[in-house]
Design a protein around this motif. Structure first.
Motif, PDB file in Angstrom:
ATOM      1  N   LYS A 248       0.823  -1.213   0.000  1.00 22.46           N
ATOM      2  CA  LYS A 248       0.000   0.000   0.000  1.00 22.46           C
ATOM      3  C   LYS A 248       0.857   1.264   0.000  1.00 22.46           C
ATOM      4  CE  LYS A 248      -3.973  -2.155   2.162  1.00 22.46           C
ATOM      5  NZ  LYS A 248      -4.937  -2.105   3.268  1.00 22.46           N
ATOM      6  N   GLY A 249       2.165   1.096  -0.212  1.00 20.87           N
ATOM      7  CA  GLY A 249       3.057   2.240  -0.323  1.00 20.87           C
ATOM      8  C   GLY A 249       3.639   2.753   0.981  1.00 20.87           C
ATOM      9  N   VAL A 250       3.494   1.993   2.068  1.00 18.78           N
ATOM     10  CA  VAL A 250       4.019   2.417   3.367  1.00 18.78           C
ATOM     11  C   VAL A 250       5.459   1.915   3.509  1.00 18.78           C
ATOM     12  CG1 VAL A 250       3.741   2.242   5.877  1.00 18.78           C
ATOM     13  CG2 VAL A 250       1.713   2.368   4.397  1.00 18.78           C
ATOM     14  N   ALA A 251       6.370   2.807   3.879  1.00 19.91           N
ATOM     15  CA  ALA A 251       7.760   2.414   4.145  1.00 19.91           C
ATOM     16  C   ALA A 251       7.830   1.736   5.505  1.00 19.91           C
ATOM     17  CB  ALA A 251       8.667   3.638   4.119  1.00 19.91           C
ATOM     18  N   VAL A 252       8.379   0.537   5.541  1.00 22.83           N
ATOM     19  CA  VAL A 252       8.477  -0.241   6.780  1.00 22.83           C
ATOM     20  C   VAL A 252       9.929  -0.652   6.977  1.00 22.83           C
ATOM     21  CG1 VAL A 252       7.614  -2.252   8.050  1.00 22.83           C
ATOM     22  CG2 VAL A 252       6.127  -1.116   6.375  1.00 22.83           C
ATOM     23  N   GLU A 253      10.424  -0.515   8.205  1.00 18.36           N
ATOM     24  CA  GLU A 253      11.797  -0.899   8.514  1.00 18.36           C
ATOM     25  C   GLU A 253      11.959  -2.418   8.411  1.00 18.36           C
ATOM     26  OE1 GLU A 253      12.822   0.587  12.397  1.00 18.36           O
ATOM     27  OE2 GLU A 253      12.530   2.673  11.800  1.00 18.36           O
ATOM     28  N   PRO A 254      13.198  -2.902   8.323  1.00 16.34           N
ATOM     29  CA  PRO A 254      13.418  -4.352   8.329  1.00 16.34           C
ATOM     30  C   PRO A 254      12.900  -4.982   9.630  1.00 16.34           C
ATOM     31  CG  PRO A 254      15.405  -3.190   7.634  1.00 16.34           C
ATOM     32  CD  PRO A 254      14.440  -2.147   8.135  1.00 16.34           C
ATOM     33  N   VAL A 255      12.484  -6.235   9.536  1.00 21.14           N
ATOM     34  CA  VAL A 255      12.005  -6.974  10.702  1.00 21.14           C
ATOM     35  C   VAL A 255      13.192  -7.288  11.602  1.00 21.14           C
ATOM     36  CG1 VAL A 255      10.934  -9.127  11.493  1.00 21.14           C
ATOM     37  CG2 VAL A 255      10.037  -7.942   9.455  1.00 21.14           C
ATOM     38  N   ARG A 256      12.986  -7.079  12.899  1.00 21.53           N
ATOM     39  CA  ARG A 256      14.011  -7.399  13.902  1.00 21.53           C
ATOM     40  C   ARG A 256      13.423  -8.384  14.910  1.00 21.53           C
ATOM     41  NH1 ARG A 256      15.377  -1.583  16.049  1.00 21.53           N
ATOM     42  NH2 ARG A 256      13.458  -0.972  15.009  1.00 21.53           N
ATOM     43  N   VAL A 257      14.260  -8.874  15.803  1.00 25.83           N
ATOM     44  CA  VAL A 257      13.819  -9.786  16.855  1.00 25.83           C
ATOM     45  C   VAL A 257      14.107  -9.151  18.203  1.00 25.83           C
ATOM     46  CG1 VAL A 257      14.121 -12.069  17.896  1.00 25.83           C
ATOM     47  CG2 VAL A 257      14.190 -11.822  15.404  1.00 25.83           C
ATOM     48  N   ASP A 258      13.094  -9.095  19.063  1.00 24.51           N
ATOM     49  CA  ASP A 258      13.231  -8.541  20.408  1.00 24.51           C
ATOM     50  C   ASP A 258      14.180  -9.437  21.204  1.00 24.51           C
ATOM     51  OD1 ASP A 258      12.705  -8.212  23.304  1.00 24.51           O
ATOM     52  OD2 ASP A 258      11.055  -6.919  22.672  1.00 24.51           O
TER      53      ASP A 258
ATOM     54  N   PHE B  10      14.754  -9.745  24.274  1.00 26.24           N
ATOM     55  CA  PHE B  10      14.263 -10.272  25.551  1.00 26.24           C
ATOM     56  C   PHE B  10      13.139 -11.290  25.373  1.00 26.24           C
ATOM     57  CE2 PHE B  10      15.973  -6.031  26.528  1.00 26.24           C
ATOM     58  CZ  PHE B  10      16.978  -6.416  27.393  1.00 26.24           C
ATOM     59  N   THR B  11      12.279 -11.085  24.371  1.00 25.59           N
ATOM     60  CA  THR B  11      11.130 -11.978  24.197  1.00 25.59           C
ATOM     61  C   THR B  11      11.299 -12.963  23.045  1.00 25.59           C
ATOM     62  OG1 THR B  11       9.968 -10.518  22.653  1.00 25.59           O
ATOM     63  CG2 THR B  11       9.586 -10.150  25.021  1.00 25.59           C
ATOM     64  N   GLY B  12      12.232 -12.675  22.129  1.00 26.11           N
ATOM     65  CA  GLY B  12      12.401 -13.513  20.962  1.00 26.11           C
ATOM     66  C   GLY B  12      11.328 -13.296  19.901  1.00 26.11           C
ATOM     67  N   ARG B  13      10.477 -12.280  20.080  1.00 20.31           N
ATOM     68  CA  ARG B  13       9.389 -11.999  19.132  1.00 20.31           C
ATOM     69  C   ARG B  13       9.850 -11.046  18.041  1.00 20.31           C
ATOM     70  NH1 ARG B  13       4.043 -13.924  21.133  1.00 20.31           N
ATOM     71  NH2 ARG B  13       4.680 -14.981  23.031  1.00 20.31           N
ATOM     72  N   LYS B  14       9.259 -11.199  16.853  1.00 19.99           N
ATOM     73  CA  LYS B  14       9.585 -10.327  15.727  1.00 19.99           C
ATOM     74  C   LYS B  14       8.823  -9.009  15.842  1.00 19.99           C
ATOM     75  CE  LYS B  14      10.306 -14.211  12.623  1.00 19.99           C
ATOM     76  NZ  LYS B  14       9.771 -14.922  11.463  1.00 19.99           N
ATOM     77  N   PHE B  15       9.467  -7.926  15.353  1.00 21.51           N
ATOM     78  CA  PHE B  15       8.825  -6.617  15.353  1.00 21.51           C
ATOM     79  C   PHE B  15       9.433  -5.743  14.269  1.00 21.51           C
ATOM     80  CE2 PHE B  15      12.536  -5.972  17.931  1.00 21.51           C
ATOM     81  CZ  PHE B  15      12.928  -4.651  17.732  1.00 21.51           C
ATOM     82  N   THR B  16       8.736  -4.686  13.935  1.00 21.89           N
ATOM     83  CA  THR B  16       9.241  -3.692  12.991  1.00 21.89           C
ATOM     84  C   THR B  16       8.495  -2.383  13.212  1.00 21.89           C
ATOM     85  OG1 THR B  16       9.797  -3.244  10.694  1.00 21.89           O
ATOM     86  CG2 THR B  16       7.654  -4.247  11.094  1.00 21.89           C
ATOM     87  N   PHE B  17       9.031  -1.327  12.634  1.00 23.06           N
ATOM     88  CA  PHE B  17       8.421   0.004  12.778  1.00 23.06           C
ATOM     89  C   PHE B  17       8.087   0.605  11.421  1.00 23.06           C
ATOM     90  CE2 PHE B  17      10.525  -0.354  16.857  1.00 23.06           C
ATOM     91  CZ  PHE B  17       9.625   0.267  17.714  1.00 23.06           C
ATOM     92  N   PHE B  18       7.067   1.459  11.434  1.00 17.35           N
ATOM     93  CA  PHE B  18       6.703   2.302  10.302  1.00 17.35           C
ATOM     94  C   PHE B  18       6.136   3.577  10.905  1.00 17.35           C
ATOM     95  CE2 PHE B  18       3.079  -0.222  11.407  1.00 17.35           C
ATOM     96  CZ  PHE B  18       1.940   0.492  11.088  1.00 17.35           C
TER      97      PHE B  18
END
Length: 129
Positions: A96-106, A108-116
């Motif tokens: 949809k044209g939104v710039a999203v950062e690369p996926v990282r792993v937390d 402490f929790t081992g969960r995936k996350f990213t920012f936009f």
């Protein structure tokens, strides 16, 4: 005794109401509960939900001051959305044209996350959980 039951809502002030309304409803898919124009304040208030949960009040005000810096300004640092698949949600936003950062792993929790960011640069997070 003070005993919170949960978060009722998050209020966001935007600089361009129509642009942010489109972003939160059409790009992120939040459902409109109600929309009110408050003439005395020259302000819109849009109540939004994810599923059946009321989560965001989107406000417009004439000439709101800018956010001091990103993201370590005093105040709200970011808003995180829980998703079942961060990579899939990232791909959907990018389509949809939104710039999203690369996926990282937390670390402490081992969960995936990213920012936009929303149209005003408010940091938003996708958190797999």
């Amino acid at each position: 005794m003070f005993a919170p039951l949960g978060i009722h809502h998050i209020a966001i002030i935007c600089s361009d109401y129509q642009r942010s309304r489109t972003f939160y409803t059409e790009v992120l898919g939040l459902r409109i509960i109600r929309e009110v124009y408050r003439e005395a304040r020259d302000s819109y208030k849009l109540d939004l939900a994810i599923g059946d949960q009321y989560v965001i009040e989107l406000f417009s005000f004439p000439e709101p001051p800018p956010r001091p810096s990103r993201p370590e300004a005093c105040g709200l640092r970011h808003l995180a959305f829980a998703v079942s698949d961060v990579a899939g949600a990232k791909a959907a936003l990018e389509a949809k044209g939104v710039a999203v950062e690369p996926v990282r792993v937390d670390e402490f929790t081992g969960r995936k996350f990213t920012f936009f960011a929303d149209p005003d640069g408010l940091p938003l997070e996708l958190y797999e959980g």
